[in-house]
Design an enzyme around this catalytic site. Sequence first.
Site, PDB file in Angstrom:
ATOM      1  N   ASP A   8      14.511  -1.122   0.818  1.00 12.81           N
ATOM      2  CA  ASP A   8      15.212  -1.469   2.042  1.00 12.81           C
ATOM      3  C   ASP A   8      16.199  -2.595   1.700  1.00 12.81           C
ATOM      4  O   ASP A   8      17.271  -2.326   1.168  1.00 12.81           O
ATOM      5  CB  ASP A   8      14.132  -1.891   3.061  1.00 12.81           C
ATOM      6  CG  ASP A   8      14.653  -2.078   4.463  1.00 12.81           C
ATOM      7  OD1 ASP A   8      15.350  -1.191   4.961  1.00 12.81           O
ATOM      8  OD2 ASP A   8      14.342  -3.117   5.075  1.00 12.81           O
ATOM      9  N   ASP A  54       7.470   2.888  -2.373  1.00 13.20           N
ATOM     10  CA  ASP A  54       7.674   3.881  -1.312  1.00 13.20           C
ATOM     11  C   ASP A  54       9.124   3.924  -0.845  1.00 13.20           C
ATOM     12  O   ASP A  54       9.704   4.990  -0.686  1.00 13.20           O
ATOM     13  CB  ASP A  54       6.724   3.625  -0.121  1.00 13.20           C
ATOM     14  CG  ASP A  54       6.764   2.180   0.394  1.00 13.20           C
ATOM     15  OD1 ASP A  54       7.524   1.349  -0.149  1.00 13.20           O
ATOM     16  OD2 ASP A  54       6.028   1.887   1.343  1.00 13.20           O
ATOM     17  N   LYS A  79       0.812  -1.208   0.000  1.00 10.51           N
ATOM     18  CA  LYS A  79       0.000   0.000   0.000  1.00 10.51           C
ATOM     19  C   LYS A  79       0.848   1.262   0.000  1.00 10.51           C
ATOM     20  O   LYS A  79       0.379   2.334  -0.344  1.00 10.51           O
ATOM     21  CB  LYS A  79      -0.881   0.042   1.275  1.00 10.51           C
ATOM     22  CG  LYS A  79      -1.847  -1.059   1.437  1.00 10.51           C
ATOM     23  CD  LYS A  79      -2.524  -0.901   2.829  1.00 10.51           C
ATOM     24  CE  LYS A  79      -3.240  -2.192   3.182  1.00 10.51           C
ATOM     25  NZ  LYS A  79      -3.649  -2.177   4.612  1.00 10.51           N
ATOM     26  N   ARG A 130       0.232   6.428   7.943  1.00 15.19           N
ATOM     27  CA  ARG A 130       0.324   6.610   6.491  1.00 15.19           C
ATOM     28  C   ARG A 130      -0.146   7.998   6.050  1.00 15.19           C
ATOM     29  O   ARG A 130       0.249   8.506   5.013  1.00 15.19           O
ATOM     30  CB  ARG A 130      -0.534   5.567   5.759  1.00 15.19           C
ATOM     31  CG  ARG A 130      -0.062   4.132   5.886  1.00 15.19           C
ATOM     32  CD  ARG A 130      -0.811   3.261   4.876  1.00 15.19           C
ATOM     33  NE  ARG A 130      -0.703   1.846   5.172  1.00 15.19           N
ATOM     34  CZ  ARG A 130       0.308   1.057   4.789  1.00 15.19           C
ATOM     35  NH1 ARG A 130       1.300   1.558   4.096  1.00 15.19           N
ATOM     36  NH2 ARG A 130       0.316  -0.225   5.091  1.00 15.19           N
TER      37      ARG A 130
HETATM   38  P1  IMP Z   1      12.478  -4.607   0.972  1.00 16.05           P
HETATM   39  O1  IMP Z   1      11.882  -5.769   0.244  1.00 16.05           O
HETATM   40  O2  IMP Z   1      13.298  -5.049   2.149  1.00 16.05           O
HETATM   41  O3  IMP Z   1      13.230  -3.657   0.087  1.00 16.05           O
HETATM   42  O4  IMP Z   1      11.284  -3.857   1.685  1.00 16.05           O
HETATM   43  C1  IMP Z   1      10.566  -2.882   1.096  1.00 16.05           C
HETATM   44  C2  IMP Z   1       9.257  -2.726   1.849  1.00 16.05           C
HETATM   45  O5  IMP Z   1       9.422  -2.786   3.268  1.00 16.05           O
HETATM   46  C3  IMP Z   1       8.695  -1.351   1.572  1.00 16.05           C
HETATM   47  O6  IMP Z   1       7.827  -1.392   0.471  1.00 16.05           O
HETATM   48  C4  IMP Z   1       7.979  -1.019   2.852  1.00 16.05           C
HETATM   49  O7  IMP Z   1       6.656  -1.470   2.786  1.00 16.05           O
HETATM   50  C5  IMP Z   1       8.705  -1.775   3.923  1.00 16.05           C
HETATM   51  N1  IMP Z   1       9.653  -0.888   4.641  1.00 16.05           N
HETATM   52  C6  IMP Z   1      10.996  -0.920   4.589  1.00 16.05           C
HETATM   53  N2  IMP Z   1      11.551   0.017   5.366  1.00 16.05           N
HETATM   54  C7  IMP Z   1      10.525   0.679   5.940  1.00 16.05           C
HETATM   55  C8  IMP Z   1      10.457   1.807   6.855  1.00 16.05           C
HETATM   56  O8  IMP Z   1      11.446   2.402   7.296  1.00 16.05           O
HETATM   57  N3  IMP Z   1       9.199   2.213   7.197  1.00 16.05           N
HETATM   58  C9  IMP Z   1       8.069   1.607   6.728  1.00 16.05           C
HETATM   59  N4  IMP Z   1       8.092   0.572   5.863  1.00 16.05           N
HETATM   60  C10 IMP Z   1       9.306   0.108   5.481  1.00 16.05           C
HETATM   61 MG    MG Z   2       5.707  -1.600   0.544  1.00 11.51          MG
END
Ligand code: IMP
Ligand code: MG
Length: 172
Positions: free
Chosen positions: A100, A97, A40, A162
Amino acid sequence: MANLEILLSEDMIRNRVREMGSEISRDYNGEEVLVIGILKGAFVFLADLIRCLDLPVKVDFMDVSSYGLSTESSGEVRIMKDLEQPIEGKNVLIVEDIIDSGTTLKFIEGILQRRRPKSLKLCTFLDKPSRRKVPVTPHYNGFTIPDHFIVGYGLDYAEQYRHLPMVCVLKD
Ligand code: IMP
Ligand code: MG
């Protein structure tokens, strides 16, 4: 909201999103682009970004989720909601968004690439490169941020925050 500290103000966000819109508009040079928001978290950024695009724009959404119960990404991802249309031959811009570990975007990029779009680019509002586990480099990045947990402007903690118009660091 004593546990929140402002990292990016509404003004900073507005200015940067405008810049990104101009850059993307320049790059696509009048061609149609299908903007795909990852639910979302990306919906607020996407709503602001597309209003800064001087291009023919279509919008679709995808929702993916990580397996497992931990807050750390387990590395396994599955599709919860797929696109409503084929993307073959289209210019596709994935809008996320935050990047990470990179697991989510790498997975989505792989899936969509196999559907033979004309072009496929990644656009993220925030990037936390220090947390990367799989290599992903966005074509467009709003802000590079340090390793803090971020909320606001679409990003949540347990589905809260959000709606905040700015980006905040969530303290402990
Ligand atoms: P990744 O697969 O580890 O790159 O995670 C990405 C997803 O993790 C993003 O789309 C967010 O939904 C969530 N996410 C990662 N870091 C944060 C944060 O600092 N705050 C809120 N959501 C996060
Ligand atoms: Mg996400």
